[in-house]
Design a protein around this motif. Structure first.
Motif, short mmCIF file in Angstrom:
data_model
loop_
_atom_site.label_atom_id
_atom_site.label_comp_id
_atom_site.label_asym_id
_atom_site.label_seq_id
_atom_site.Cartn_x
_atom_site.Cartn_y
_atom_site.Cartn_z
N ALA A 155 -8.34 36.63 91.92
CA ALA A 155 -7.98 35.40 91.20
C ALA A 155 -6.61 34.95 91.68
N GLN A 156 -6.13 33.94 91.06
CA GLN A 156 -4.76 33.47 91.31
C GLN A 156 -4.18 32.93 90.02
N VAL A 157 -2.87 32.95 89.95
CA VAL A 157 -2.16 32.44 88.79
C VAL A 157 -1.20 31.36 89.27
N GLU A 158 -1.28 30.22 88.65
CA GLU A 158 -0.34 29.15 88.98
C GLU A 158 1.06 29.56 88.54
N ARG A 159 2.02 29.44 89.42
CA ARG A 159 3.40 29.82 89.09
C ARG A 159 3.89 29.09 87.84
N ALA A 160 3.49 27.85 87.66
CA ALA A 160 3.93 27.06 86.51
C ALA A 160 3.43 27.62 85.18
N TRP A 161 2.44 28.50 85.18
CA TRP A 161 1.92 29.08 83.95
C TRP A 161 2.80 30.21 83.44
N LEU A 162 3.63 30.78 84.31
CA LEU A 162 4.46 31.93 83.95
C LEU A 162 5.65 31.52 83.11
N PRO A 163 6.24 32.49 82.38
CA PRO A 163 7.51 32.20 81.71
C PRO A 163 8.54 31.76 82.76
N LYS A 164 9.41 30.88 82.39
CA LYS A 164 10.38 30.30 83.34
C LYS A 164 11.12 31.38 84.13
N ALA A 165 11.50 32.48 83.49
CA ALA A 165 12.27 33.53 84.16
C ALA A 165 11.47 34.20 85.28
N GLN A 166 10.16 34.14 85.22
CA GLN A 166 9.33 34.77 86.25
C GLN A 166 8.88 33.81 87.34
N GLN A 167 9.20 32.53 87.20
CA GLN A 167 8.77 31.54 88.17
C GLN A 167 9.66 31.52 89.42
N ARG A 168 10.91 31.85 89.26
CA ARG A 168 11.89 31.71 90.33
C ARG A 168 11.53 32.60 91.54
N ASN A 169 11.61 31.99 92.71
CA ASN A 169 11.39 32.67 94.00
C ASN A 169 10.02 33.34 94.11
#
Length: 172
Positions: free
Chosen positions: A65-79
């Protein structure tokens, strides 16, 4: 006390029609799609069976599968790349006759251990799931899954790094 087989791949000989977990959507998927998806390489379903009768007691399915980065908590989206690689814990069911005996827990431990081991060979950020209701959400939460705060489908995920810290995939 009943004896159960260890998890093994679903086979064409398994009687999926006799399985009833009390949830129509899970029964339907298992009866109509599990074997076909296995043949097509779309997902892999593992089953635990009653050692005496051979009947399916419970099952779990995994696929990529894949997870859209935008779905993650903000702190986990970076880089992070977009999307992030994941494994989908797509279906998990335990026959009504065997519920309350730890089968779901055994299937979860098997599935999460399998994914952690796999993540040593291929990139994988997390295990993703789409719980049917709040009872199922509670089961997943007990294994460290958290809501993906910005996913409109209300998915849950647990990071591989968190599973490793919790002891999944550890060798004796």
């Amino acid at each position: 006390m009943a004896a159960f087989t260890p998890p093994r791949p679903l086979s064409a000989a398994d009687d999926t029609a006799a399985f009833d977990c009390g949830r129509d959507a899970l029964n339907h998927w298992f009866r109509r799609h599990a074997w076909r998806n296995q043949e097509l390489g779309v997902s892999r379903t593992s089953v635990i069976c009653d050692a005496e009768s051979g009947s399916v007691v419970g099952y779990v399915s995994l696929s990529t599968a894949q997870v859209e980065r935008a779905w993650l908590p903000k702190a986990q989206q970076r880089n992070r790349p977009d999307p992030l690689p994941a494994v989908l814990l797509g279906q998990l069911g335990v026959d009504l006759r065997w519920q309350g005996q730890g089968i779901a827990r055994s299937l979860m431990i098997y599935a999460l251990t399998t994914v952690v081991c796999l993540s040593g060979q291929i990139g994988c950020f997390c295990v993703l799931t789409h719980p049917l209701d709040d009872d199922v959400r509670a089961l997943y939460a007990a294994f460290g899954f958290e809501d993906l705060p910005f996913d409109p489908g209300r998915s849950m995920a647990v990071r591989i790094a968190d599973l490793v810290r919790s002891g999944f995939g550890a060798t004796d």
